[in-house]
Design a protein around this motif. Structure first.
Motif, PDB file in Angstrom:
ATOM      1  N   TYR A 172      -2.780   2.167  16.340  1.00  0.00           N
ATOM      2  CA  TYR A 172      -1.370   2.276  15.990  1.00  0.00           C
ATOM      3  C   TYR A 172      -0.754   3.402  16.813  1.00  0.00           C
ATOM      4  N   LEU A 175       4.831   4.046  12.169  1.00  0.00           N
ATOM      5  CA  LEU A 175       3.605   3.548  12.772  1.00  0.00           C
ATOM      6  C   LEU A 175       3.790   2.094  13.204  1.00  0.00           C
ATOM      7  N   PHE A 193      -8.187  -1.198  14.987  1.00  0.00           N
ATOM      8  CA  PHE A 193      -6.756  -1.148  15.294  1.00  0.00           C
ATOM      9  C   PHE A 193      -6.419   0.137  16.050  1.00  0.00           C
ATOM     10  N   LYS A 212     -11.088  -1.081   9.592  1.00  0.00           N
ATOM     11  CA  LYS A 212     -11.189  -1.692   8.287  1.00  0.00           C
ATOM     12  C   LYS A 212     -12.526  -2.401   8.186  1.00  0.00           C
ATOM     13  N   TYR A 220       0.287   5.235   1.289  1.00  0.00           N
ATOM     14  CA  TYR A 220      -0.550   6.216   1.955  1.00  0.00           C
ATOM     15  C   TYR A 220       0.129   7.582   1.881  1.00  0.00           C
ATOM     16  N   SER A 246      -6.189  -8.914   2.564  1.00  0.00           N
ATOM     17  CA  SER A 246      -7.006  -7.741   2.877  1.00  0.00           C
ATOM     18  C   SER A 246      -7.463  -7.747   4.325  1.00  0.00           C
ATOM     19  N   THR A 247      -7.526  -8.911   4.946  1.00  0.00           N
ATOM     20  CA  THR A 247      -8.040  -8.981   6.313  1.00  0.00           C
ATOM     21  C   THR A 247      -6.944  -8.947   7.365  1.00  0.00           C
ATOM     22  N   ASP A 248      -5.702  -8.977   6.934  1.00  0.00           N
ATOM     23  CA  ASP A 248      -4.604  -9.031   7.896  1.00  0.00           C
ATOM     24  C   ASP A 248      -4.098  -7.643   8.279  1.00  0.00           C
ATOM     25  N   THR A 249      -3.367  -7.618   9.360  1.00  0.00           N
ATOM     26  CA  THR A 249      -2.774  -6.381   9.860  1.00  0.00           C
ATOM     27  C   THR A 249      -1.832  -5.789   8.826  1.00  0.00           C
ATOM     28  N   GLN A 250      -1.848  -4.473   8.731  1.00  0.00           N
ATOM     29  CA  GLN A 250      -0.913  -3.778   7.852  1.00  0.00           C
ATOM     30  C   GLN A 250       0.302  -3.337   8.651  1.00  0.00           C
ATOM     31  N   TYR A 251       1.469  -3.568   8.080  1.00  0.00           N
ATOM     32  CA  TYR A 251       2.731  -3.190   8.715  1.00  0.00           C
ATOM     33  C   TYR A 251       3.334  -2.038   7.924  1.00  0.00           C
ATOM     34  N   PHE A 252       3.726  -1.004   8.654  1.00  0.00           N
ATOM     35  CA  PHE A 252       4.151   0.232   8.012  1.00  0.00           C
ATOM     36  C   PHE A 252       5.662   0.401   8.003  1.00  0.00           C
ATOM     37  N   GLU A 275      -7.366   4.237  -5.530  1.00  0.00           N
ATOM     38  CA  GLU A 275      -8.508   4.844  -4.848  1.00  0.00           C
ATOM     39  C   GLU A 275      -9.130   5.886  -5.776  1.00  0.00           C
ATOM     40  N   HIS A 298      -3.167   0.471  -3.822  1.00  0.00           N
ATOM     41  CA  HIS A 298      -2.504  -0.717  -3.327  1.00  0.00           C
ATOM     42  C   HIS A 298      -2.344  -1.723  -4.450  1.00  0.00           C
ATOM     43  N   TYR A 309      -9.668  -3.101   0.739  1.00  0.00           N
ATOM     44  CA  TYR A 309      -8.407  -3.191   1.463  1.00  0.00           C
ATOM     45  C   TYR A 309      -8.154  -1.946   2.302  1.00  0.00           C
ATOM     46  N   TYR A 326      -2.359  -5.909  -4.990  1.00  0.00           N
ATOM     47  CA  TYR A 326      -2.451  -7.289  -4.520  1.00  0.00           C
ATOM     48  C   TYR A 326      -1.709  -8.108  -5.565  1.00  0.00           C
ATOM     49  N   LEU A 368      -5.158   6.478   2.088  1.00  0.00           N
ATOM     50  CA  LEU A 368      -4.733   5.484   1.111  1.00  0.00           C
ATOM     51  C   LEU A 368      -4.785   6.061  -0.306  1.00  0.00           C
ATOM     52  N   TYR A 414       0.836  -1.201   0.000  1.00  0.00           N
ATOM     53  CA  TYR A 414       0.000   0.000   0.000  1.00  0.00           C
ATOM     54  C   TYR A 414       0.872   1.253   0.000  1.00  0.00           C
TER      55      TYR A 414
END
Lengths: 112, 114
Positions: free
Chosen positions: B36, B44, B34, B94, A35, A97-103, A57, A48, B100, A50, A45, A33
């Motif tokens: 953060y 983050l 969430f 979300k 942002y 899409s359902t998992d945690t996003q890591y930045f 967007e 992204h 997404y 996949y 956002l 992604y």
């Protein structure tokens, strides 16, 4: 160990001069992604990927493009930066899409 | 459109004080929630998350949050803050569908005075 890496951390460009920001990941996540975060505002956002599927967007300006040449790397291209594009640009990844996003740590873009 | 509200933009506390940061969202369907945290000069980081199950979730560094579905809220709490908790805190939501998109609140800047 860094998992989402962004280079450079600080980028200065001139009005109208194309600029590319880079993101790489060691997590082997499917989704990447981009942002945009302006001062004192929430991250927003832009688009992204996949895998190789690009998803823009609806309100992302045409000035912003992205490339993902492989699983590990994703680039943000700003074709003609304006003063209003000065911001922090954050890259994030997730397995799905359902998992945690890591930045990543972000790249702060200054437009002169 | 979905939105996330964090009503406290700036919070100043003394060490050992209790913390509660509010977060409300506008969406009637199923959501993942969430919190953060962004420490000064850092990226983050995930504090905690709620997907399903026990609405009281515990995260890192002594933080917890409670999901109250009827109030569309997911408030963050910590019984005793430390100077090292000085940071900006973002609530994010979300919608559980094919989207997404992670929708962030505008953040709360917490300053803990030693």
């Amino acid at each position: 160990d860094a998992m989402v890496i962004q280079n450079p951390r600080y980028q200065v460009t001139q009005f109208g001069k194309p600029v590319t920001l880079s993101c790489s990941q060691t997590l082997n996540h499917n989704v990447m992604y981009w942002y945009q975060q302006k001062s004192s505002q929430a991250p927003k956002l832009l688009f992204h990927y996949y895998d190789k599927d690009f998803n823009n967007e609806a309100d992302t300006p045409d000035n912003f493009q992205s490339r993902r040449p492989n699983t590990s790397f994703c680039f943000l291209d700003i074709r003609s930066p304006g003063l209003g594009d000065a911001a922090m640009y954050l890259c994030a990844t997730s397995r799905s899409s359902t998992d945690t996003q890591y930045f990543g740590p972000g790249t702060r873009l200054t437009v002169l | 459109a979905q939105s996330v509200s964090q009503h406290n933009h700036h919070v100043i506390l003394s060490e050992a004080a209790s913390l509660e940061l509010g977060c409300n969202y506008s969406y009637g369907g199923t959501v993942n929630l969430f919190w953060y945290v962004q420490y000064p000069g850092q990226h983050l980081q995930l504090l905690l998350k709620y997907f399903s199950g026990d609405p009281l979730v515990k995260g890192i560094k002594g933080f917890e949050a409670e999901f109250i579905k009827s109030k569309f809220s997911f408030n963050l709490r910590k019984p005793s803050v430390q100077w090292s908790d000085t940071a900006e805190y973002f609530c994010a939501v979300k919608v559980v569908d094919s989207s997404y998109k992670l929708i962030f609140g505008s953040g709360t800047r917490l300053l803990v005075r030693p």
